[in-house]
Scaffold this motif. Structure first.
Motif, PDB file in Angstrom:
ATOM      1  N   SER A  56       0.830  -1.214   0.000  1.00 35.80           N
ATOM      2  CA  SER A  56       0.000   0.000   0.000  1.00 35.80           C
ATOM      3  C   SER A  56       0.861   1.260   0.000  1.00 35.80           C
ATOM      4  CB  SER A  56      -0.940   0.003   1.209  1.00 35.80           C
ATOM      5  OG  SER A  56      -1.887  -1.033   1.105  1.00 35.80           O
ATOM      6  N   LYS A  57       2.035   1.188   0.613  1.00 37.33           N
ATOM      7  CA  LYS A  57       2.961   2.327   0.624  1.00 37.33           C
ATOM      8  C   LYS A  57       3.347   2.698  -0.801  1.00 37.33           C
ATOM      9  CE  LYS A  57       6.554   5.003   1.866  1.00 37.33           C
ATOM     10  NZ  LYS A  57       6.466   6.297   2.553  1.00 37.33           N
ATOM     11  N   ILE A  58       3.631   1.694  -1.634  1.00 40.24           N
ATOM     12  CA  ILE A  58       3.994   1.974  -3.028  1.00 40.24           C
ATOM     13  C   ILE A  58       2.815   2.612  -3.755  1.00 40.24           C
ATOM     14  CG2 ILE A  58       4.651   0.944  -5.232  1.00 40.24           C
ATOM     15  CD1 ILE A  58       6.203  -1.164  -3.705  1.00 40.24           C
ATOM     16  N   ILE A  59       1.624   2.074  -3.548  1.00 42.10           N
ATOM     17  CA  ILE A  59       0.431   2.617  -4.205  1.00 42.10           C
ATOM     18  C   ILE A  59       0.211   4.066  -3.804  1.00 42.10           C
ATOM     19  CG2 ILE A  59      -2.090   2.444  -4.332  1.00 42.10           C
ATOM     20  CD1 ILE A  59      -1.737  -0.605  -4.056  1.00 42.10           C
ATOM     21  N   ASN A  67       0.882   8.039   2.995  1.00 43.67           N
ATOM     22  CA  ASN A  67       0.512   6.717   3.505  1.00 43.67           C
ATOM     23  C   ASN A  67       0.296   6.809   5.011  1.00 43.67           C
ATOM     24  OD1 ASN A  67       0.137   3.968   3.794  1.00 43.67           O
ATOM     25  ND2 ASN A  67       2.330   3.526   3.889  1.00 43.67           N
ATOM     26  N   PRO A  68      -0.877   6.344   5.530  1.00 47.93           N
ATOM     27  CA  PRO A  68      -1.124   6.429   6.970  1.00 47.93           C
ATOM     28  C   PRO A  68      -0.215   5.524   7.785  1.00 47.93           C
ATOM     29  CG  PRO A  68      -2.844   5.161   5.881  1.00 47.93           C
ATOM     30  CD  PRO A  68      -2.006   5.768   4.801  1.00 47.93           C
ATOM     31  N   ILE A 165      -3.910  -2.285  -8.950  1.00 51.17           N
ATOM     32  CA  ILE A 165      -4.826  -3.223  -8.294  1.00 51.17           C
ATOM     33  C   ILE A 165      -4.266  -3.535  -6.914  1.00 51.17           C
ATOM     34  CG2 ILE A 165      -5.950  -5.473  -8.426  1.00 51.17           C
ATOM     35  CD1 ILE A 165      -5.501  -5.438 -11.434  1.00 51.17           C
ATOM     36  N   ASP A 166      -5.002  -3.137  -5.883  1.00 52.85           N
ATOM     37  CA  ASP A 166      -4.577  -3.345  -4.491  1.00 52.85           C
ATOM     38  C   ASP A 166      -5.293  -4.581  -3.945  1.00 52.85           C
ATOM     39  OD1 ASP A 166      -3.665  -3.208  -1.937  1.00 52.85           O
ATOM     40  OD2 ASP A 166      -4.690  -1.341  -1.404  1.00 52.85           O
ATOM     41  N   ASP A 167      -4.714  -5.767  -4.198  1.00 49.89           N
ATOM     42  CA  ASP A 167      -5.341  -7.031  -3.768  1.00 49.89           C
ATOM     43  C   ASP A 167      -6.796  -7.088  -4.220  1.00 49.89           C
ATOM     44  OD1 ASP A 167      -4.081  -9.223  -2.572  1.00 49.89           O
ATOM     45  OD2 ASP A 167      -3.550  -8.043  -0.812  1.00 49.89           O
ATOM     46  N   GLY A 168      -7.085  -6.552  -5.393  1.00 49.57           N
ATOM     47  CA  GLY A 168      -8.465  -6.365  -5.820  1.00 49.57           C
ATOM     48  C   GLY A 168      -9.107  -7.536  -6.518  1.00 49.57           C
TER      49      GLY A 168
END
Length: 455
Positions: A56-59, A67-68, A165-168
């Motif tokens: 998620s950091k890369i996204i 990034n939170p 696509i984030d684990d989509g």
């Protein structure tokens, strides 16, 4: 959050980035003195990583958004197309309209002013969703996999040149996933740069380029790792499930999700439920747990001829918690005599053995936590609560192969004195942990005696 929602449907300009036929960036692991240059060509590029490795950091970095969470690296020198679509990990986060008709029309209307072309394009897109019988249904009434298919279609039929696509695709069973990956490759591998971030090791087989992301490195896939092999057995159980002409469907729909289902299952310790997306697996679990009522027919559930108390992990954990925190849920269970406060310290130690710090996560909104942390924490809470039967709906979602091994160990402990219903598209995981399996497509039950310890 509004930025992310709009991004999922609209053509987005990222200003500092520029039009290009590929994507590239440098990933710098400061602690390990590594600076790696990564290039992704047009087509499907797979980045595998365990939950928490930094996908998620890369996204977020590609989207120029903070990034939170934290990561062991930074992303530098990004080059990517101006127009990007995101397929969310949680399919519900991508949906913004109140019915399916509006959901499909929204993105099209944003990219074209020609009403004739819009109508033709809308009909083409609708033809890709044969499981929809009522276009005025709210998208959230779809199964998790059906929502993912909807989101894949809206993302890829947009005019974007890049798709993240984030684990989509993680709610899709293997056959359906392959069909949609083939659809993506056939239609978009020459026109879009696609970065698919996944926690499913098997997804690496689909990639034009294949990468492994860890806490200290990002390198091309070299086949040195493999999927987990589970060595699991448990004693026979006393769970019985019987249905008679069980039928369920939504009142506003002509489609019957479960139609006169008759099953007779007994002497089980752990029951697996597998089947195609939208076949009714989750609906059956809701009928079993009495959270919804059938249109007709009946379902009977017992353990040793007694009605069991049931704890449920929803496939969308935030539906269980709403705006509440994990601590709020735990206190509610304590107040309802479902959790013994005397074992609180033991519970915290158990979380710690899975690298989860209770004091860090207990008062956070679950939307700010990774799905793997929320799932593992909830499973541990349920396992130590006073429930006879635990229902886990898609518990392996978002878990890498190392984390699946840890979940397997957790299930071993649960099955010492409890019973389990496991709903999953991960057939290997189901077969490794369930002594009886209901195949919802074939409407039959097969026994899996190899994991039953008869001693």
């Amino acid at each position: 959050m509004l930025y992310m929602i709009i991004l999922a449907h609209l053509h987005v300009s990222l200003g500092a980035l520029f039009m290009t036929s590929h994507c590239s960036f440098d990933i710098k692991f400061e602690k390990f003195n590594k600076n790696i240059h990564i290039e992704f060509p047009k087509g499907l590029n797979i980045i595998y990583g365990e939950s928490g490795s930094g996908k998620s950091k890369i996204i977020y970095s590609i989207l120029n958004k903070t990034n939170p969470g934290s990561a062991n690296f930074s992303i530098l020198n990004k080059i990517i197309s101006e127009s990007i679509q995101l397929v969310f990990q949680n399919p519900e986060n991508q949906i913004i309209c109140q019915n399916l008709q509006s959901e499909l029309s929204f993105g099209l209307e944003s990219s074209s002013n020609n009403s004739v072309d819009l109508k033709d394009e809308l009909q083409k897109i609708k033809s890709l969703l044969p499981f929809v019988d009522d276009w005025l249904r709210h998208p959230s009434t779809l199964s998790g996999g059906e929502m993912e298919i909807l989101n894949i279609i809206t993302a890829f039929t947009s005019k974007s040149e890049a798709v993240l696509i984030d684990d989509g695709l993680s709610y899709l069973n293997p056959n359906t996933k392959k069909q949609w990956v083939d659809w993506i490759k056939k239609n978009y591998s020459k026109t879009k740069t696609i970065l698919w971030f996944t926690s499913d090791y098997n997804d690496l087989s689909f990639g034009k380029t294949k990468w492994i992301l860890s806490l200290s490195d990002m390198q091309p896939y070299d086949n040195s790792n493999s999927n987990p092999e589970y060595q699991h057995c448990h004693r026979k159980g006393l769970l019985s499930i019987k249905t008679k002409d069980l039928t369920f469907g939504f009142e506003a729909s002509t489609k019957t999700i479960i139609d006169k289902l008759n099953i007779n299952l007994s002497n089980a310790r752990s029951v697996g439920i597998i089947g195609e997306n939208g076949s009714g697996k989750t609906t059956l679990s809701q009928l079993i747990s009495n959270s919804i009522k059938p249109l007709s027919g009946s379902v009977e559930l017992d353990i040793s001829n007694s009605k069991p108390s049931i704890g449920v992990l929803n496939q969308f954990p935030e539906r269980m918690l709403g705006s509440n925190t994990l601590e709020h849920l735990l206190l509610k269970l304590i107040n309802n005599n479902k959790f013994d406060p005397n074992i609180l310290n033991s519970f915290i130690k158990k979380l710690k053995s899975y690298q989860i710090n209770w004091n860090t996560i207990k008062d956070q909104n679950t939307k700010d936590l990774s799905w793997s942390i929320v799932r593992i924490a909830l499973i541990i809470i349920l396992s130590q609560s006073n429930y006879d039967l635990i229902i886990l709906d898609e518990p392996t979602f978002g878990l890498g192969y190392q984390q699946k091994r840890k979940l397997s160990d957790l299930l071993k402990n649960i099955l010492v004195n409890k019973h389990l219903i496991l709903i999953s598209h991960d057939i290997d995981f189901v077969n490794a942990h369930c002594d009886q399996v209901l195949n919802f497509d074939l409407k039959n039950i097969y026994k899996n005696n190899i994991i039953v310890n008869a001693k």
